[in-house]
Design a protein around this motif. Structure first.
Motif, short mmCIF file in Angstrom:
data_model
loop_
_atom_site.label_atom_id
_atom_site.label_comp_id
_atom_site.label_asym_id
_atom_site.label_seq_id
_atom_site.Cartn_x
_atom_site.Cartn_y
_atom_site.Cartn_z
N ASN A 18 0.83 -1.21 0.00
CA ASN A 18 0.00 0.00 0.00
C ASN A 18 0.86 1.25 0.00
O ASN A 18 0.55 2.24 -0.67
N SER A 19 1.96 1.20 0.77
CA SER A 19 2.87 2.34 0.82
C SER A 19 3.52 2.57 -0.55
O SER A 19 3.60 3.70 -1.02
N ALA A 20 3.95 1.45 -1.17
CA ALA A 20 4.55 1.56 -2.51
C ALA A 20 3.54 2.06 -3.53
O ALA A 20 3.86 2.88 -4.41
N SER A 21 2.30 1.57 -3.39
CA SER A 21 1.23 2.00 -4.31
C SER A 21 0.97 3.50 -4.18
O SER A 21 0.78 4.20 -5.18
N ARG A 22 0.96 3.97 -2.91
CA ARG A 22 0.77 5.41 -2.69
C ARG A 22 1.92 6.21 -3.29
O ARG A 22 1.70 7.27 -3.89
N GLN A 23 3.14 5.69 -3.10
CA GLN A 23 4.29 6.40 -3.66
C GLN A 23 4.21 6.44 -5.19
O GLN A 23 4.48 7.47 -5.81
N ILE A 24 3.83 5.27 -5.77
CA ILE A 24 3.69 5.22 -7.23
C ILE A 24 2.60 6.17 -7.70
O ILE A 24 2.75 6.88 -8.70
N SER A 25 1.48 6.18 -6.95
CA SER A 25 0.37 7.08 -7.29
C SER A 25 0.81 8.54 -7.18
O SER A 25 0.48 9.35 -8.05
N ASP A 26 1.57 8.84 -6.10
CA ASP A 26 2.06 10.22 -5.94
C ASP A 26 3.02 10.60 -7.07
O ASP A 26 2.96 11.72 -7.60
N LEU A 27 3.89 9.64 -7.42
CA LEU A 27 4.84 9.91 -8.50
C LEU A 27 4.10 10.09 -9.83
O LEU A 27 4.46 10.97 -10.64
N ALA A 28 3.06 9.26 -10.04
CA ALA A 28 2.27 9.39 -11.27
C ALA A 28 1.56 10.73 -11.33
O ALA A 28 1.50 11.36 -12.39
N GLU A 29 1.06 11.16 -10.15
CA GLU A 29 0.38 12.46 -10.10
C GLU A 29 1.38 13.60 -10.34
O GLU A 29 1.08 14.56 -11.05
N GLU A 30 2.57 13.45 -9.73
CA GLU A 30 3.61 14.46 -9.95
C GLU A 30 4.01 14.51 -11.42
O GLU A 30 4.20 15.59 -11.99
N LYS A 31 4.14 13.31 -12.01
CA LYS A 31 4.50 13.25 -13.44
C LYS A 31 3.40 13.88 -14.29
O LYS A 31 3.69 14.62 -15.26
N LYS A 32 2.15 13.58 -13.92
CA LYS A 32 1.02 14.14 -14.65
C LYS A 32 1.03 15.66 -14.57
O LYS A 32 0.85 16.36 -15.58
N ASN A 33 1.24 16.16 -13.34
CA ASN A 33 1.29 17.62 -13.16
C ASN A 33 2.47 18.23 -13.90
O ASN A 33 2.36 19.32 -14.49
N LEU A 34 3.62 17.50 -13.87
CA LEU A 34 4.79 17.99 -14.58
C LEU A 34 4.54 18.03 -16.09
O LEU A 34 4.91 18.99 -16.77
N ASN A 35 3.88 16.95 -16.58
CA ASN A 35 3.56 16.92 -18.01
C ASN A 35 2.63 18.06 -18.39
O ASN A 35 2.74 18.65 -19.47
N LYS A 36 1.67 18.35 -17.46
CA LYS A 36 0.78 19.47 -17.72
C LYS A 36 1.55 20.78 -17.80
O LYS A 36 1.31 21.62 -18.68
N LYS A 37 2.49 20.94 -16.84
CA LYS A 37 3.29 22.16 -16.83
C LYS A 37 4.14 22.26 -18.10
O LYS A 37 4.26 23.34 -18.70
N VAL A 38 4.72 21.12 -18.50
CA VAL A 38 5.53 21.10 -19.72
C VAL A 38 4.66 21.42 -20.93
O VAL A 38 5.05 22.19 -21.82
N ALA A 39 3.45 20.81 -20.94
CA ALA A 39 2.53 21.06 -22.05
C ALA A 39 2.11 22.51 -22.10
O ALA A 39 2.05 23.13 -23.18
N LEU A 40 1.83 23.07 -20.89
CA LEU A 40 1.45 24.48 -20.84
C LEU A 40 2.61 25.37 -21.29
O LEU A 40 2.42 26.36 -22.01
N ALA A 41 3.81 25.00 -20.84
CA ALA A 41 4.98 25.80 -21.22
C ALA A 41 5.25 25.72 -22.72
O ALA A 41 5.79 26.65 -23.31
N ALA A 42 4.86 24.58 -23.33
CA ALA A 42 5.12 24.39 -24.76
C ALA A 42 4.02 24.95 -25.65
O ALA A 42 4.14 24.93 -26.88
N GLN A 43 2.95 25.43 -25.04
CA GLN A 43 1.84 25.97 -25.83
C GLN A 43 2.22 27.30 -26.48
O GLN A 43 3.00 28.09 -25.93
N LEU A 44 1.61 27.52 -27.64
CA LEU A 44 1.73 28.84 -28.26
C LEU A 44 0.85 29.82 -27.51
O LEU A 44 -0.12 29.43 -26.87
N ASP A 45 1.20 31.08 -27.61
CA ASP A 45 0.44 32.12 -26.92
C ASP A 45 0.26 33.30 -27.86
O ASP A 45 1.24 33.81 -28.41
#
Length: 290
Positions: free
Chosen positions: A141-168
């Motif tokens: 369960n602890s590992a699953s939470r860590q994986i989930s947290d890492l996945a969420e962090e990656k998702k947020n990071l990808n969002k930030k990268v995607a936002l940073a890569a957007q045209l304006d």
């Protein structure tokens, strides 16, 4: 005279002998009675032991989850009950049978002690296994939470990268033009819209050919378009566009101009221009015409 004396002596001896025999018989009877009572008490005690023994098997079976061991306990319990029934039919005076059933009880007791030790070992093993399972589950369960947290962090990071890569798109200006190419003062004089905007510098954005979609929305939220088939994808739905523009983007600031030829009836009110690229809204600007 001598004969009479002898007769008296014989009678006296016989009387004494009779008394002795009577006393002996009475004593033997009393002894036998006591022995019978002792045998009955011994048999009763043995029956109680067998009965308690059979009950102990019921208690043991409640602590066992192993099917094979439960079958063995059931067999031993049935054997105990069978011997108990034999004991109940045996006479108290039958010493040999009582001794045999005592030996049988002693053997059953040894077997039960073996089962108790086995059950105790199984219970300790089960408790240990439960502790191991609980520990593994906790770690999982602890590992699953860590994986989930890492996945969420990656998702947020990808969002930030995607936002940073957007045209304006900035500096959006809309110029309603009359037929002389000048700014139209009245909505009835508008024959064309000139729309200028700037795509800002973005070194993280992908370079190459990009497609821009411009939507001009009237005060009634109807979109100016030349064909109902002029649509693009945005947030899992199709939106109508007014103007499609291809640009070659190199990451540097780029000025863009597009035109819309007015062929429909326009009326006074608040209009809006929205600019999209890569399925994302990159800029908006409202304007009003009298």
């Amino acid at each position: 005279m001598e004969k009479s004396k002898t007769t008296v002596i014989i009678i006296s001896v016989l009387a004494v002998a009779l008394v002795v025999i009577t006393v002996l018989l009475f004593t033997e009877k009393q002894t036998n009675k006591e022995l019978v009572q002792e045998f009955e008490l011994e048999k009763e005690d043995l029956e109680n032991q067998y009965t308690d023994f059979a009950k102990q098997y019921d208690e043991l079976k409640l602590t066992v989850s192993n099917d094979s061991l439960s079958v063995l306990l059931e067999q031993e319990q049935m054997k105990t009950q069978r011997l108990l029934e034999e004991l109940r039919t045996v006479k108290s005076s039958n010493a040999s049978e009582i001794r045999r059933l005592k030996k049988e009880l002693a053997s059953l007791r040894k077997v039960m002690i073996g089962y108790i030790n086995q059950i105790d070992s199984l219970n300790r093993l089960t408790a240990y296994q439960k502790e191991v399972i609980a520990d593994v589950t906790q770690k999982y369960n602890s590992a699953s939470r860590q994986i989930s947290d890492l996945a969420e962090e990656k998702k947020n990071l990808n969002k930030k990268v995607a936002l940073a890569a957007q045209l304006d798109a900035t500096n959006i200006e809309i110029l309603p033009m009359n037929k002389r190419g000048k700014k139209a003062k009245k909505v009835k004089d508008v024959v064309k819209f000139k729309i200028d905007f700037t795509i800002v510098k973005n070194i993280t954005a992908e370079t190459g050919e990009r497609t821009l979609y411009v939507r001009i929305t009237k005060p009634d939220n109807d979109v100016l378009t030349k064909s109902a088939s002029n649509t693009f994808s945005y947030e899992n739905r199709q939106l109508a566009y007014s103007i499609k523009k291809y640009i070659e983007y190199n990451g540097e600031e780029q000025n863009v101009t597009v035109y819309w030829n007015v062929e429909e009836y326009l009326y006074a009110g608040a209009y809006r221009v929205d600019i999209f690229a890569d399925g994302t809204l990159i800029g908006s600007q409202g304007f009003t015409m009298d």
